[in-house]
Design an enzyme around this catalytic site. Structure first.
Site, PDB file in Angstrom:
ATOM      1  N   ASP A   1       0.842  -1.195   0.000  1.00 33.30           N
ATOM      2  CA  ASP A   1       0.000   0.000   0.000  1.00 33.30           C
ATOM      3  C   ASP A   1       0.881   1.251   0.000  1.00 33.30           C
ATOM      4  O   ASP A   1       2.027   1.214   0.452  1.00 33.30           O
ATOM      5  CB  ASP A   1      -0.892  -0.027   1.257  1.00 33.30           C
ATOM      6  CG  ASP A   1      -2.101   0.884   1.115  1.00 33.30           C
ATOM      7  OD1 ASP A   1      -2.374   1.348  -0.007  1.00 33.30           O
ATOM      8  OD2 ASP A   1      -2.767   1.127   2.137  1.00 33.30           O
TER       9      ASP A   1
ATOM     10  N   ASN B   1     -10.842  -2.528  -5.832  1.00 34.08           N
ATOM     11  CA  ASN B   1     -10.062  -1.501  -6.537  1.00 34.08           C
ATOM     12  C   ASN B   1     -10.635  -1.113  -7.897  1.00 34.08           C
ATOM     13  O   ASN B   1     -10.265  -0.080  -8.465  1.00 34.08           O
ATOM     14  CB  ASN B   1      -8.590  -1.926  -6.694  1.00 34.08           C
ATOM     15  CG  ASN B   1      -7.799  -1.869  -5.399  1.00 34.08           C
ATOM     16  OD1 ASN B   1      -6.843  -2.613  -5.208  1.00 34.08           O
ATOM     17  ND2 ASN B   1      -8.178  -0.974  -4.472  1.00 34.08           N
TER      18      ASN B   1
HETATM   19  C1  IPE Z   1      -5.457  -2.835  -0.350  1.00 32.25           C
HETATM   20  O1  IPE Z   1      -5.131  -1.519  -0.456  1.00 32.25           O
HETATM   21  C2  IPE Z   1      -5.438  -3.487  -1.705  1.00 32.25           C
HETATM   22  C3  IPE Z   1      -4.127  -3.627  -2.303  1.00 32.25           C
HETATM   23  C4  IPE Z   1      -3.007  -3.294  -1.743  1.00 32.25           C
HETATM   24  C5  IPE Z   1      -4.105  -4.194  -3.610  1.00 32.25           C
HETATM   25  P1  IPE Z   1      -6.215  -0.361  -0.611  1.00 32.25           P
HETATM   26  O2  IPE Z   1      -5.470   0.913  -0.631  1.00 32.25           O
HETATM   27  O3  IPE Z   1      -7.112  -0.637  -1.766  1.00 32.25           O
HETATM   28  O4  IPE Z   1      -7.055  -0.542   0.722  1.00 32.25           O
HETATM   29  P2  IPE Z   1      -7.875   0.500   1.564  1.00 32.25           P
HETATM   30  O5  IPE Z   1      -8.850   1.149   0.635  1.00 32.25           O
HETATM   31  O6  IPE Z   1      -6.881   1.476   2.095  1.00 32.25           O
HETATM   32  O7  IPE Z   1      -8.512  -0.302   2.652  1.00 32.25           O
HETATM   33  C1  IPE Z   2      -1.521   0.361  -3.385  1.00 30.94           C
HETATM   34  O1  IPE Z   2      -1.360   1.732  -3.394  1.00 30.94           O
HETATM   35  C2  IPE Z   2      -1.723  -0.210  -4.766  1.00 30.94           C
HETATM   36  C3  IPE Z   2      -3.111  -0.579  -5.084  1.00 30.94           C
HETATM   37  C4  IPE Z   2      -4.079  -0.659  -4.229  1.00 30.94           C
HETATM   38  C5  IPE Z   2      -3.403  -0.886  -6.464  1.00 30.94           C
HETATM   39  P1  IPE Z   2      -2.576   2.744  -3.260  1.00 30.94           P
HETATM   40  O2  IPE Z   2      -2.973   3.180  -4.632  1.00 30.94           O
HETATM   41  O3  IPE Z   2      -3.677   2.165  -2.460  1.00 30.94           O
HETATM   42  O4  IPE Z   2      -1.882   3.937  -2.499  1.00 30.94           O
HETATM   43  P2  IPE Z   2      -2.530   4.924  -1.442  1.00 30.94           P
HETATM   44  O5  IPE Z   2      -3.167   4.102  -0.381  1.00 30.94           O
HETATM   45  O6  IPE Z   2      -3.516   5.757  -2.189  1.00 30.94           O
HETATM   46  O7  IPE Z   2      -1.373   5.714  -0.933  1.00 30.94           O
HETATM   47 MG    MG Z   3      -4.160   2.314  -0.490  1.00 32.00          MG
END
Ligand code: IPE
Ligand code: IPE
Ligand code: MG
Length: 238
Positions: free
Chosen positions: A17, A65
């Protein structure tokens, strides 16, 4: 940091993340954060394998996502296309076997082919198993498993009372993969976000503020060192 005398967890599961925050801090588009995240992933596959981890599972794209902007989802799909091919080379060079968990049916045909080629092209490798969780959701996986199980039991007339944890787990995407010992989440959030709900029942959790694109060998070693300080319990008496 030296990992000498430390127990290397057999299965490490990661929620990668923070790609978006990494990009925001640099004032660049979110897609740039995802690209940097893919580069880190590529490096970490080799590092995890060199560390002696046997199973390395990463959460790359959740069933939730898809709710992100069309632009962001499109950018992620483009990265999948590109990195599936690169990962085939990296996995092959490192004797790494790749498996995918999640429901691939929702992806475009060329991405499905990329996943199939990656899994098929590395299936005979004997080193680390790299498990990539894309269009993955723990609840979705459990529902898909339940549907398959019910269909099989109806077809065979088997007694539902015979279903135990092992029988149910054999219908999950992770069949034959041991449960994770250590779960690492980057970027500081203390939640599961629908990751490996069944499999993480007794995993140790490690959360770091490090954003995924900045994750590296030292960060992995810090997580393993923290794991070594834990006293693992599985619900038994102490
Ligand atoms: C979890 O991260 C999913 C992945 C890392 C693929 P998200 O960024 O989507 O999760 P939330 O929304 O913070 O819970
Ligand atoms: C994790 O990074 C990757 C995916 C969930 C695809 P994020 O896109 O969730 O990054 P933040 O949470 O917005 O920083
Ligand atoms: Mg995230």
């Amino acid at each position: 940091m030296s990992l000498e005398h430390m127990v290397i967890p057999k299965h490490v599961a990661v929620i990668l993340d923070g790609n978006g925050r990494w990009a925001r801090r640099r004032g660049v588009p979110r897609a740039m954060g995802h690209k940097a995240g893919c580069e880190t992933l590529e490096k970490m596959v080799r590092i995890a394998s060199d560390t002696g981890i046997e199973y390395f599972t990463v959460y790359g794209f959740s069933t939730e996502n898809w709710k992100r902007s069309t632009e962001e989802v499109g950018a992620l799909m483009q990265l999948f296309r590109y990195y599936m091919v690169r990962l085939l080379k990296i996995a092959s060079a490192n004797n790494v076997r790749v498996r995918m968990i999640g429901d691939k049916r929702r992806f475009a045909p060329d991405i499905i082919k990329g996943i199939d080629d990656l899994v098929e092209g590395t299936k005979d490798n004997t080193g680390m198993t790299f498990v990539i969780a894309i269009n993955y959701g723990g609840r979705d996986e459990i529902i898909r498993a339940a549907k398959k199980l019910v269909k099989d039991y109806q077809a065979s007339g088997a007694d539902a009372d015979g279903i135990d944890e092992a029988a149910f787990a054999s219908y999950l995407d992770t069949a034959d993969i041991p449960d994770p010992d250590l779960m690492i989440r980057t970027s500081g959030e203390f939640r599961l976000s629908n990751y490996l709900l069944w499999q993480l029942a007794y995993a140790e959790f490690y959360v770091t503020d490090c954003l995924w694109p900045d994750f590296n060998k030292e960060e992995l070693e810090k997580a393993i060192a923290a794991y070594n300080k834990r006293e693992r319990r599985f619900g038994g008496r102490v």
